[in-house]
Motif scaffolding. Sequence first.
Motif, PDB file in Angstrom:
ATOM      1  N   GLU A  57       0.821  -1.212   0.000  1.00 28.34           N
ATOM      2  CA  GLU A  57       0.000   0.000   0.000  1.00 28.34           C
ATOM      3  C   GLU A  57       0.853   1.259   0.000  1.00 28.34           C
ATOM      4  N   THR A  58       1.974   1.234   0.725  1.00 28.72           N
ATOM      5  CA  THR A  58       2.844   2.425   0.744  1.00 28.72           C
ATOM      6  C   THR A  58       3.495   2.631  -0.626  1.00 28.72           C
ATOM      7  N   ASP A  61       0.811   4.063  -3.230  1.00 27.67           N
ATOM      8  CA  ASP A  61       0.234   5.376  -2.925  1.00 27.67           C
ATOM      9  C   ASP A  61       0.746   6.420  -3.924  1.00 27.67           C
ATOM     10  N   ARG A  89       0.970   9.446  -3.720  1.00 28.13           N
ATOM     11  CA  ARG A  89       1.615  10.602  -3.100  1.00 28.13           C
ATOM     12  C   ARG A  89       3.102  10.380  -2.816  1.00 28.13           C
ATOM     13  N   ILE A 128       1.311   8.542   5.430  1.00 34.94           N
ATOM     14  CA  ILE A 128       1.203   7.489   4.417  1.00 34.94           C
ATOM     15  C   ILE A 128       1.008   6.126   5.083  1.00 34.94           C
ATOM     16  N   ASP A 141      -2.459   5.810   6.734  1.00 37.68           N
ATOM     17  CA  ASP A 141      -3.483   5.585   5.713  1.00 37.68           C
ATOM     18  C   ASP A 141      -3.427   4.147   5.196  1.00 37.68           C
ATOM     19  N   ALA A 142      -2.225   3.608   5.043  1.00 35.16           N
ATOM     20  CA  ALA A 142      -2.068   2.222   4.586  1.00 35.16           C
ATOM     21  C   ALA A 142      -2.678   1.255   5.602  1.00 35.16           C
ATOM     22  N   ARG A 184      -6.350   0.998   5.169  1.00 39.36           N
ATOM     23  CA  ARG A 184      -6.823   0.332   3.962  1.00 39.36           C
ATOM     24  C   ARG A 184      -6.601  -1.197   3.972  1.00 39.36           C
TER      25      ARG A 184
END
Length: 306
Positions: A225-226, A229, A231, A293, A296-297, A300
Amino acid sequence: MILEKIRAEVGKAIVGMDDVIELMTIALIANGHVLLEGIPGIAKTTLSRNFAQTLGLKFTRIQMTPDLLPADIIGHTFYDMRKGEFKIRKGPIFANVVLVDEINRASPKTQSALLEAMEEKQVTIEGLPLKLPEPFIVLATMNPVEMEGVYELPTAQVDRFMMKIDLNYISEESEKTMLKRKSLGEFSEASQAVLSSELARAFREVRRVHVSDAIIDYIYGILKETRLDERVILGASPRAGEHLLYAARAKAYLEGREYVIPDDVKELAVPILSHRIVVKPEYEVEGMNGKDIVEDALERVEVPTE
């Protein structure tokens, strides 16, 4: 429990840092290194020295400066005129707990002298590889305020630190307690509270902590997930996943469990992953950082229930 012994003994010299002591202990028995970032006067040196004393480990402190050379850290050869031969004078890196103070003040060339030590647990002097003492942990400090006369740490070097711990002001209650104990002269240096045999047993037994396939999938899911991302320029590395696995195992051991649970991973994800993530400039100027980050991961990725 080894962690309780360490907290109690270090508590003779410092207050309000139980969480930091736990993370440092996890890093030690997981064979990792720690980057401590905090303002001056937050007791980084006192904490590191007393942590080593509690474990009965040899402690050295290296003050990094722009004119410091690699040989000042790892050592060098010299000619012994009495014996008519060259000998090796070992540097301060030959200790169990090495405090590298203000690591970003040294030049990249000098910083690079730490890379082999941190990764291989050895240094090379005049072509001769020399093993470092065991256990071996580097505690490097950084001052987040001063930007003059400092060098940015290379991404490859940052990635070698198992975790980055942000040291902030301690709580109001803890700081008042500290001031009161200072006024009464109640602080003292820590003594050895953990026997070498206990520490050696911890290093052996932590390897037996079970990690299920579900936990492996969970760790990989967070890493992935990181990386996906939009971003970020650079997500968490494979080494980051390895460090998260080892640290989760160490946390489980310190809590008296023979297996890793998802909470071990969740609680360690931010200090282990966030400093390795490179955020795109357009998001960085908005205040976005690696911690955001990772958090947020974690939101999710589905948490395993088995």
